[in-house]
Design a protein around this motif. Sequence first.
Motif, mmCIF file in Angstrom:
data_model
loop_
_atom_site.group_PDB
_atom_site.id
_atom_site.type_symbol
_atom_site.label_atom_id
_atom_site.label_comp_id
_atom_site.label_asym_id
_atom_site.label_seq_id
_atom_site.Cartn_x
_atom_site.Cartn_y
_atom_site.Cartn_z
ATOM 1 N N PRO A 125 4.565 2.744 -1.291
ATOM 2 C CA PRO A 125 5.841 2.329 -0.158
ATOM 3 C C PRO A 125 7.432 2.504 -0.936
ATOM 4 C CG PRO A 125 4.653 0.511 -0.377
ATOM 5 C CD PRO A 125 3.905 1.385 -1.086
ATOM 6 N N THR A 126 7.361 2.115 -2.126
ATOM 7 C CA THR A 126 8.930 1.988 -2.680
ATOM 8 C C THR A 126 9.204 3.477 -3.136
ATOM 9 O OG1 THR A 126 8.533 -0.161 -3.312
ATOM 10 C CG2 THR A 126 9.983 1.460 -4.775
ATOM 11 N N LEU A 127 8.250 4.219 -3.594
ATOM 12 C CA LEU A 127 8.533 5.893 -4.088
ATOM 13 C C LEU A 127 8.681 6.546 -2.767
ATOM 14 C CD1 LEU A 127 6.084 6.374 -7.000
ATOM 15 C CD2 LEU A 127 8.616 5.883 -7.093
ATOM 16 N N ALA A 128 7.819 6.445 -1.583
ATOM 17 C CA ALA A 128 7.907 7.155 -0.539
ATOM 18 C C ALA A 128 9.170 6.643 0.049
ATOM 19 C CB ALA A 128 6.994 6.454 0.336
ATOM 20 N N ALA A 129 9.951 5.461 0.191
ATOM 21 C CA ALA A 129 11.048 5.257 0.473
ATOM 22 C C ALA A 129 12.169 6.003 -0.265
ATOM 23 C CB ALA A 129 11.368 3.878 0.497
ATOM 24 N N LEU A 130 12.392 5.793 -1.616
ATOM 25 C CA LEU A 130 13.199 6.466 -2.333
ATOM 26 C C LEU A 130 13.054 8.169 -2.278
ATOM 27 C CD1 LEU A 130 12.537 4.405 -5.865
ATOM 28 C CD2 LEU A 130 14.603 4.300 -4.469
ATOM 29 N N LEU A 131 12.002 8.697 -2.101
ATOM 30 C CA LEU A 131 11.844 9.802 -1.520
ATOM 31 C C LEU A 131 12.214 10.268 -0.261
ATOM 32 C CD1 LEU A 131 8.778 10.872 -3.916
ATOM 33 C CD2 LEU A 131 11.183 11.428 -4.599
ATOM 34 N N GLY A 132 12.361 9.679 0.703
ATOM 35 C CA GLY A 132 12.613 9.897 1.889
ATOM 36 C C GLY A 132 11.555 10.220 2.725
ATOM 37 N N ILE A 133 10.387 9.712 2.227
ATOM 38 C CA ILE A 133 8.919 10.118 2.854
ATOM 39 C C ILE A 133 8.587 9.145 3.713
ATOM 40 C CG2 ILE A 133 6.619 10.613 2.402
ATOM 41 C CD1 ILE A 133 7.641 11.867 0.104
ATOM 42 N N GLU A 134 8.047 9.039 5.109
ATOM 43 C CA GLU A 134 7.658 8.198 5.888
ATOM 44 C C GLU A 134 6.014 7.847 5.422
ATOM 45 O OE1 GLU A 134 7.430 5.138 8.500
ATOM 46 O OE2 GLU A 134 9.487 6.578 8.134
ATOM 47 N N PRO A 135 5.930 6.572 4.837
ATOM 48 C CA PRO A 135 4.460 6.154 4.351
ATOM 49 C C PRO A 135 3.555 5.959 5.580
ATOM 50 C CG PRO A 135 6.012 4.400 4.050
ATOM 51 C CD PRO A 135 6.926 5.624 4.687
ATOM 52 N N ALA A 136 2.165 6.138 5.469
ATOM 53 C CA ALA A 136 1.412 5.698 6.429
ATOM 54 C C ALA A 136 1.343 4.410 6.826
ATOM 55 C CB ALA A 136 -0.047 6.303 5.846
ATOM 56 N N ALA A 137 1.355 4.110 8.126
ATOM 57 C CA ALA A 137 1.360 2.723 8.700
ATOM 58 C C ALA A 137 0.396 1.749 8.171
ATOM 59 C CB ALA A 137 1.148 2.876 10.170
ATOM 60 N N GLU A 138 -0.882 2.285 7.808
ATOM 61 C CA GLU A 138 -1.867 1.441 7.261
ATOM 62 C C GLU A 138 -1.882 1.111 5.601
ATOM 63 O OE1 GLU A 138 -3.527 5.413 7.328
ATOM 64 O OE2 GLU A 138 -2.436 4.132 8.612
ATOM 65 N N LEU A 139 -0.682 1.744 5.018
ATOM 66 C CA LEU A 139 -0.356 1.608 3.825
ATOM 67 C C LEU A 139 -0.011 0.058 3.210
ATOM 68 C CD1 LEU A 139 -0.106 3.165 1.203
ATOM 69 C CD2 LEU A 139 2.139 3.187 1.560
ATOM 70 N N ASP A 140 -0.772 -0.609 2.234
ATOM 71 C CA ASP A 140 -0.520 -2.020 1.831
ATOM 72 C C ASP A 140 0.676 -1.767 0.975
ATOM 73 O OD1 ASP A 140 -2.775 -2.894 3.113
ATOM 74 O OD2 ASP A 140 -4.182 -2.637 1.172
ATOM 75 N N GLY A 141 1.066 -2.995 0.517
ATOM 76 C CA GLY A 141 2.351 -2.920 -0.324
ATOM 77 C C GLY A 141 3.558 -3.101 0.533
ATOM 78 N N ARG A 142 4.840 -3.625 -0.343
ATOM 79 C CA ARG A 142 6.143 -3.805 0.462
ATOM 80 C C ARG A 142 7.089 -2.599 -0.286
ATOM 81 N NH1 ARG A 142 8.163 -8.459 -2.160
ATOM 82 N NH2 ARG A 142 6.825 -7.962 -3.938
ATOM 83 N N ASP A 143 8.049 -2.286 0.485
ATOM 84 C CA ASP A 143 9.022 -1.370 -0.124
ATOM 85 C C ASP A 143 10.018 -1.971 -0.988
ATOM 86 O OD1 ASP A 143 11.149 0.406 -0.281
ATOM 87 O OD2 ASP A 143 11.353 0.634 1.741
ATOM 88 N N LEU A 144 10.273 -1.900 -2.033
ATOM 89 C CA LEU A 144 11.060 -2.702 -2.822
ATOM 90 C C LEU A 144 12.383 -1.517 -3.151
ATOM 91 C CD1 LEU A 144 8.575 -4.125 -5.340
ATOM 92 C CD2 LEU A 144 9.406 -5.219 -3.281
ATOM 93 N N SER A 145 12.593 -0.600 -2.504
ATOM 94 C CA SER A 145 13.541 0.342 -2.841
ATOM 95 C C SER A 145 14.928 -0.391 -2.440
ATOM 96 C CB SER A 145 13.500 1.583 -2.076
ATOM 97 O OG SER A 145 13.683 1.285 -0.543
ATOM 98 N N ALA A 146 15.263 -1.248 -1.650
ATOM 99 C CA ALA A 146 16.457 -1.853 -1.535
ATOM 100 C C ALA A 146 16.839 -2.665 -2.701
ATOM 101 C CB ALA A 146 16.366 -2.846 -0.315
ATOM 102 N N GLN A 147 16.094 -2.988 -3.423
ATOM 103 C CA GLN A 147 16.288 -3.985 -4.695
ATOM 104 C C GLN A 147 16.754 -2.875 -5.892
ATOM 105 O OE1 GLN A 147 13.733 -4.585 -2.724
ATOM 106 N NE2 GLN A 147 13.100 -6.693 -2.662
ATOM 107 N N LEU A 148 16.383 -1.722 -5.799
ATOM 108 C CA LEU A 148 16.466 -0.792 -6.958
ATOM 109 C C LEU A 148 17.667 0.059 -6.870
ATOM 110 C CD1 LEU A 148 12.921 0.740 -7.012
ATOM 111 C CD2 LEU A 148 13.685 -1.011 -8.573
ATOM 112 N N ARG A 149 18.346 0.091 -5.542
ATOM 113 C CA ARG A 149 19.375 0.938 -5.036
ATOM 114 C C ARG A 149 20.824 0.628 -5.856
ATOM 115 N NH1 ARG A 149 17.795 4.890 -1.069
ATOM 116 N NH2 ARG A 149 15.662 4.327 -0.376
#
Length: 149
Positions: A125-149
């Motif tokens: 989900p982090t890589l998806a957010a960084l690339l501007g891709i909408e991840p699948a809804a049932e994807l496990d994990g947290r988006d950590l992109s805000a901490q990386l920007r």
Amino acid sequence: WIESGYYLDESVIAQQQLDKADVEAELAAILGACSVVDRVWTSAELMAETPSPDLQTQRYRNNYFPGRSPDLVVQYHDYFLDDQSMGTTHGTVFDYDSHVPLIVAGPGVAARQHDERAATVDLAPTLAALLGIEPAAELDGRDLSAQLR
């Protein structure tokens, strides 16, 4: 003889009219007497529904799958490997062996260090957010992109 798990033959236990929990407990005591063994987990302990008293117990319970996992699981002392090959496996419950840094580099990623715990499932989900891709809804994990920007 070094193994990290042992499977019991339940048909032999039944044929000898023994109680599986008693057999597990006795074998755990025998294996536990080995100088390199910290603890031996029985299937009954790993299937217990009581709250885990510590992180190591929870890690072993998370890894246990009834019917597929061994009846007895050996936890060796820290810094001991049961494999004779070179290197490590990242397969123990100790923090030094299970904590692996997550390193992300690329456009829009700031150079900094975070001590927040991340899991392998957080990477997608982090890589998806960084690339501007909408991840699948049932994807496990947290988006950590805000901490990386």
